[in-house]
Design an enzyme around this catalytic site. Sequence first.
Site, PDB file in Angstrom:
ATOM      1  N   LYS A  87      -6.946   3.276  -3.339  1.00 55.72           N
ATOM      2  CA  LYS A  87      -7.380   3.273  -1.937  1.00 55.72           C
ATOM      3  C   LYS A  87      -7.578   4.712  -1.500  1.00 55.72           C
ATOM      4  CE  LYS A  87      -5.340   1.949   2.560  1.00 55.72           C
ATOM      5  NZ  LYS A  87      -4.245   1.212   3.217  1.00 55.72           N
ATOM      6  N   LYS A 112     -10.352   0.166  -2.540  1.00 59.49           N
ATOM      7  CA  LYS A 112     -10.265  -0.045  -1.092  1.00 59.49           C
ATOM      8  C   LYS A 112     -10.549   1.245  -0.340  1.00 59.49           C
ATOM      9  CE  LYS A 112      -7.038  -1.364   2.617  1.00 59.49           C
ATOM     10  NZ  LYS A 112      -5.695  -1.854   2.966  1.00 59.49           N
ATOM     11  N   ASP A 144       0.852  -1.188   0.000  1.00 57.35           N
ATOM     12  CA  ASP A 144       0.000   0.000   0.000  1.00 57.35           C
ATOM     13  C   ASP A 144       0.889   1.239   0.000  1.00 57.35           C
ATOM     14  OD1 ASP A 144      -1.772  -2.096   0.556  1.00 57.35           O
ATOM     15  OD2 ASP A 144      -3.073  -0.843   1.804  1.00 57.35           O
TER      16      ASP A 144
END
Lengths: 295, 287
Positions: free
Chosen positions: A195, A231, A132
């Site tokens: 995300k 996400k 991430d």
Amino acid sequence: MESFINRIDQVGAQERIARFFSRSIKKKSKINALKAVLSMIDLTTLEGKDSPGKVKQLCYKAVHLHDQFPDLPTVAAICVYPTMVSIAKKSLNNTDINVASVATAFPSGMTSLEYKLNEVRMVVADGADEVDMVISRGKFLQGEYNYVADEIAFVKEACGKAHLKVILETGELVTLDNVRLASDIAMEAGADFIKTSTGKVSPAATPPVVLVMLEAIRDYYKKTGKKIGMKPAGGISKAKLAIQYLVMIKETLGQDWLNADLFRFGASSLANDVLMQIVKQSIGVYQSANYFSLD
Amino acid sequence: MSKREDIKKTYKLYIGGKFPRTESGRYIKWTDPKSTTTVNICRGSRKDFRNAVVAARETLCGWSSKTAYNRSQILYRIGEMLEGRRSQFMDELVVQGSTKKGAEKEIDQSIDRLIYYAGWADKYQQIFSRVNPVALPYFNFSYPEPMGVVSAVAPNDSSLIGLVSIIAPIIAGGNTVVVLASEENPLCSITFAEVLHTSDVSGGVVNILTGHRSELVEQFSSHMDVNAIVYCGNKPEEIKLIQENAALNVKRPVVYSDENWFDKNTQDPYRILNTLETKTTWHPVGV
């Protein structure tokens, strides 16, 4: 960059969300939705005080969500800081649960590209299945879109086989137009997932932001045929809100996205709330957090 | 000139320091005994109750960790605020069927009862605590602690004095409470919420619902996040249901049947003790 420019209809987005959020999901569909939510959770601990013990406990929880209750799925992944990757990997040996690591000087991203790439290579070498990364919001807001895109592309290259999630940190991007633009840049540059947030900045994931990102994914899919995952993270702690997000996915992107390969929740306390709802649905009595494991 | 329309009060619930309508959208048409006034009262649902328990749980830590002296002051403050709203309660009690004299007496006693429990709030702990003799080199002592979130079904007949008599000892002990108001006489209960709202009682310490007892007793007694239930009434089937459901998470059932809340005998520190639990500590001597 001309083709990236989209104007977002803010009022329209709000109105669309009000519709999603008025859907009523009951009975069997609700239980299925709750179980789906569990299977999409990236169980997260991202604190400076994280210890190997805390990470091991979280990994145990990921596998044994609520043992009194059979037929529960496990969460999709554990999300930790780079130094905890090897510990999580070891704890989750022999399971299908992925280990995700934040990287690139999370949460600010304020360091040189070289350091960021080294960090990414380190977590991948330690066994992270997913990375991430955070984008450089400062550069983005200064209009240096090429810099941001190149950075993502370099990180993607450093990831190798690991999946790359690109954190836009929408709470710092100010406008929905920027969110859309950043989503488009991230996808073009090679993100597997986009995300919303680090969870360290308020506001984190908000419904309008998620909708805009989903629409970006939809348009990208129509253009290229590539399915990019989504996400939302930060501030999603209630089962009800999580189900409303599922409705939003279903009605924006369709059934294909309703699985852990293409949709994740970044959350720490969501799992317990979902578990409490599942038990409530089955025995009919409102539950107490006292009877569920710590997360 | 056209005649001015009266602005009537909307009777709503009191949850987490806010006055929401019922989540269910349902109402009960309430008419006074003389059929002069009709009011829509919220028909609270189990979800309203669930929300109230969440609010009560959230605020429990803050309320129970206040100093006993501070809780005492806040209870006293409720009494002060009730005094200031005397005429409004007079009107509502009379609409609910009291005589003027009866209403006056009920308000006086309700205020006195709050002051009574305000007095006890910083005294019960030392009275109910004790040092226990043990045959080992330990200093062993027991003291009462709040049980946590308490659900309460208030008396049906006496709306204000009954409600006050139930709430005061529960919160004096550091608990938070979700209370179902009198079904027959609900007006005063919501107005009492306005009193609480202006008395430094943090939102969520007292939550007041209106609705049908028969519908809500089940939830009041079965919720796993409720630590004790106080029931006022004498229906054997309801008492049985409460006692059975209480076993689910071993919440303590407290039943008050056939009480005359105007009687001074219905106020005593043991009613505070009813929603407290004893903690015993072993402390090594000489350390």
